[in-house]
Design a protein around this motif. Structure first.
Motif, PDB file in Angstrom:
ATOM      1  N   ALA A  55      16.219 -42.369   2.624  1.00  0.00           N
ATOM      2  CA  ALA A  55      17.214 -43.607   2.879  1.00  0.00           C
ATOM      3  C   ALA A  55      16.077 -44.589   3.853  1.00  0.00           C
ATOM      4  O   ALA A  55      15.704 -43.854   4.666  1.00  0.00           O
ATOM      5  N   ALA A  56      16.301 -45.773   3.436  1.00  0.00           N
ATOM      6  CA  ALA A  56      15.483 -46.832   4.323  1.00  0.00           C
ATOM      7  C   ALA A  56      15.867 -47.034   5.605  1.00  0.00           C
ATOM      8  O   ALA A  56      14.992 -47.122   6.444  1.00  0.00           O
ATOM      9  N   ASP A  57      17.113 -46.635   5.806  1.00  0.00           N
ATOM     10  CA  ASP A  57      17.634 -46.932   7.255  1.00  0.00           C
ATOM     11  C   ASP A  57      17.738 -45.668   8.125  1.00  0.00           C
ATOM     12  O   ASP A  57      18.188 -45.725   9.144  1.00  0.00           O
ATOM     13  N   LEU A  58      17.122 -44.553   7.602  1.00  0.00           N
ATOM     14  CA  LEU A  58      17.086 -43.318   8.463  1.00  0.00           C
ATOM     15  C   LEU A  58      16.277 -43.561   9.504  1.00  0.00           C
ATOM     16  O   LEU A  58      15.168 -44.167   9.636  1.00  0.00           O
ATOM     17  N   ASP A  59      16.945 -42.864  10.931  1.00  0.00           N
ATOM     18  CA  ASP A  59      16.326 -43.035  12.152  1.00  0.00           C
ATOM     19  C   ASP A  59      15.228 -41.595  12.295  1.00  0.00           C
ATOM     20  O   ASP A  59      15.947 -40.858  12.840  1.00  0.00           O
ATOM     21  N   ILE A  60      14.284 -41.821  11.904  1.00  0.00           N
ATOM     22  CA  ILE A  60      13.274 -40.705  11.842  1.00  0.00           C
ATOM     23  C   ILE A  60      12.900 -40.204  13.223  1.00  0.00           C
ATOM     24  O   ILE A  60      13.132 -38.971  13.375  1.00  0.00           O
ATOM     25  N   PRO A  61      12.682 -40.945  14.155  1.00  0.00           N
ATOM     26  CA  PRO A  61      12.282 -40.668  15.621  1.00  0.00           C
ATOM     27  C   PRO A  61      13.551 -39.708  16.187  1.00  0.00           C
ATOM     28  O   PRO A  61      13.347 -38.758  16.793  1.00  0.00           O
ATOM     29  N   ALA A  62      14.814 -40.156  15.683  1.00  0.00           N
ATOM     30  CA  ALA A  62      16.087 -39.523  16.350  1.00  0.00           C
ATOM     31  C   ALA A  62      16.129 -38.186  15.496  1.00  0.00           C
ATOM     32  O   ALA A  62      16.573 -37.093  16.316  1.00  0.00           O
ATOM     33  N   LEU A  63      15.973 -38.105  14.339  1.00  0.00           N
ATOM     34  CA  LEU A  63      15.935 -37.055  13.632  1.00  0.00           C
ATOM     35  C   LEU A  63      14.793 -35.723  13.799  1.00  0.00           C
ATOM     36  O   LEU A  63      15.171 -34.603  13.880  1.00  0.00           O
ATOM     37  N   ASP A  94       8.526 -39.019  -0.251  1.00  0.00           N
ATOM     38  CA  ASP A  94       8.136 -38.001   0.724  1.00  0.00           C
ATOM     39  C   ASP A  94       6.892 -38.341   1.539  1.00  0.00           C
ATOM     40  O   ASP A  94       6.953 -37.896   2.663  1.00  0.00           O
ATOM     41  N   TYR A  95       5.908 -38.924   1.056  1.00  0.00           N
ATOM     42  CA  TYR A  95       4.707 -39.401   2.109  1.00  0.00           C
ATOM     43  C   TYR A  95       5.396 -40.055   3.167  1.00  0.00           C
ATOM     44  O   TYR A  95       4.794 -40.019   4.282  1.00  0.00           O
ATOM     45  N   ARG A  96       5.861 -41.166   2.704  1.00  0.00           N
ATOM     46  CA  ARG A  96       6.504 -42.094   3.815  1.00  0.00           C
ATOM     47  C   ARG A  96       7.282 -41.422   5.012  1.00  0.00           C
ATOM     48  O   ARG A  96       7.289 -41.668   6.105  1.00  0.00           O
ATOM     49  N   PHE A  97       8.207 -40.425   4.361  1.00  0.00           N
ATOM     50  CA  PHE A  97       9.029 -39.632   5.452  1.00  0.00           C
ATOM     51  C   PHE A  97       8.170 -38.749   6.307  1.00  0.00           C
ATOM     52  O   PHE A  97       8.395 -38.884   7.357  1.00  0.00           O
ATOM     53  N   ILE A  98       7.195 -38.025   5.690  1.00  0.00           N
ATOM     54  CA  ILE A  98       6.424 -37.284   6.568  1.00  0.00           C
ATOM     55  C   ILE A  98       5.389 -38.025   7.337  1.00  0.00           C
ATOM     56  O   ILE A  98       5.358 -37.700   8.492  1.00  0.00           O
ATOM     57  N   LYS A  99       4.921 -39.104   7.013  1.00  0.00           N
ATOM     58  CA  LYS A  99       4.121 -39.759   7.847  1.00  0.00           C
ATOM     59  C   LYS A  99       4.798 -40.549   9.001  1.00  0.00           C
ATOM     60  O   LYS A  99       4.364 -40.277  10.074  1.00  0.00           O
ATOM     61  N   SER A 100       6.221 -40.862   8.646  1.00  0.00           N
ATOM     62  CA  SER A 100       7.012 -41.361   9.927  1.00  0.00           C
ATOM     63  C   SER A 100       7.380 -40.172  10.701  1.00  0.00           C
ATOM     64  O   SER A 100       7.333 -40.440  12.066  1.00  0.00           O
ATOM     65  N   ALA A 101       7.266 -38.904  10.385  1.00  0.00           N
ATOM     66  CA  ALA A 101       7.889 -38.007  11.253  1.00  0.00           C
ATOM     67  C   ALA A 101       6.601 -37.606  12.044  1.00  0.00           C
ATOM     68  O   ALA A 101       6.588 -37.190  13.253  1.00  0.00           O
ATOM     69  N   VAL A 102       5.175 -37.589  11.530  1.00  0.00           N
ATOM     70  CA  VAL A 102       4.231 -37.515  12.228  1.00  0.00           C
ATOM     71  C   VAL A 102       3.859 -38.343  13.261  1.00  0.00           C
ATOM     72  O   VAL A 102       3.608 -38.207  14.635  1.00  0.00           O
TER      73      VAL A 102
END
Length: 285
Positions: A55-63, A94-102
């Motif tokens: 999801a585009a609006d997912l708060d990955i730092p919080a997650l 998936d790449y965008r999600f993992i990159k944001s998590a890193v």
């Protein structure tokens, strides 16, 4: 150790969560469907978050806040290995999600790859075997690995890429071989339609595979590829006959009813030496 598990209600995810808890880890479990999660035995022992990681609006730092590692298992659309959306959608999402998590501070990432990254190569497959994916799913997974290895050069993190072979057990795809066989046994069918069964595969019980993945996560110094496999080739016919003996069932096998699949070589299995070396190390919670 606190692990964020995506795809936590999937076939592999639900078992990995249980394996991590059994090893004393804390788990933040993420999946799209809270109703499915509520039916799982570990639901009260984890921090569960219902979310779509694409999801585009997912708060990955919080997650990802406060976790030591990300175990990324989510991958929509299986078992349709031929669908183009594996690389048209899943790959970049998936790449965008993992990159944001890193970028948010996750220093260790385990991703489940697939034996289909090896393509149509036959025989024993080692981690040094050059990938030759021959379907969209294998291509997308292998490309994601290459993307993440390049990301490591810019944003250093530990990447553990575990290639899964043929898993079976509770929660497997109902159309998979052993699930279909169990249904036929339960229904009292006289015959079971299958291929001639001479193809050699690498089968692993899902509970065993999940414990292997949990052990890899606890080897926090390990960076690289590892086959998550039994290392023992077995013919499909032998596997079916073993299950019949386990179930005490008598059913006639209609061998040769189905042609051999064209997207797989006749004989291939994973070499498990690297996995066994990792498992031989000390595991720390």
């Amino acid at each position: 150790m606190k692990v964020l598990v995506t795809g936590a209600t999937g076939f592999v995810g639900r078992h990995l969560v249980a394996a991590l808890l059994a090893r004393g880890c804390e788990v933040r479990a993420v999946a799209r469907n809270a109703e499915t999660a509520a039916t799982l035995p570990w639901i009260n022992d984890v921090e569960f978050i219902a979310a779509d990681i694409h999801a585009a609006d997912l708060d990955i730092p919080a997650l990802t806040g406060g976790v030591d590692a990300l175990a990324h298992l989510a991958w929509p659309g299986l078992p349709n290995y031929q669908a183009l959306f594996h690389f048209e959608h899943n790959l970049m999402a998936d790449y965008r999600f993992i990159k944001s998590a890193v970028e948010a501070g996750v220093s260790q990432v385990l991703v489940t790859g697939t034996c289909f990254e090896y393509g149509m190569q036959s025989g024993p497959l080692t981690e040094q075997s050059a990938p030759q994916p021959s379907n969209p799913y294998g291509l997308a997974k292998n490309t994601l690995r290459l993307f993440l290895e390049n990301l490591q050069k810019v944003q250093p993190f530990t990447l553990q890429w575990a290639r899964l072979f043929y898993l079976h057990g509770e929660g497997q795809n109902p159309n998979s071989l052993l699930a279909a066989l169990d249904r036929a046994i339960d229904a009292g069918d006289a015959t079971f339609n299958m291929s001639a069964g001479e193809q050699l595969r690498d089968y692993l019980a899902i509970d065993t595979a999940a414990d292997y993945l949990a052990a890899i996560l606890q080897r926090r110094d390990f960076n690289g590829l590892v086959n998550c496999s039994s290392g023992q080739p077995i013919s499909v016919r032998t596997l079916v006959e073993q299950r019949l003996r386990e179930r005490g069932a008598s059913i006639s096998l209609n061998l040769g009813h189905y042609p051999y699949p064209t997207h797989e070589p006749m004989a291939f299995w994973g070499v498990a030496e690297r996995l066994q070396q990792l498992l031989g190390g000390n595991h720390e919670a």
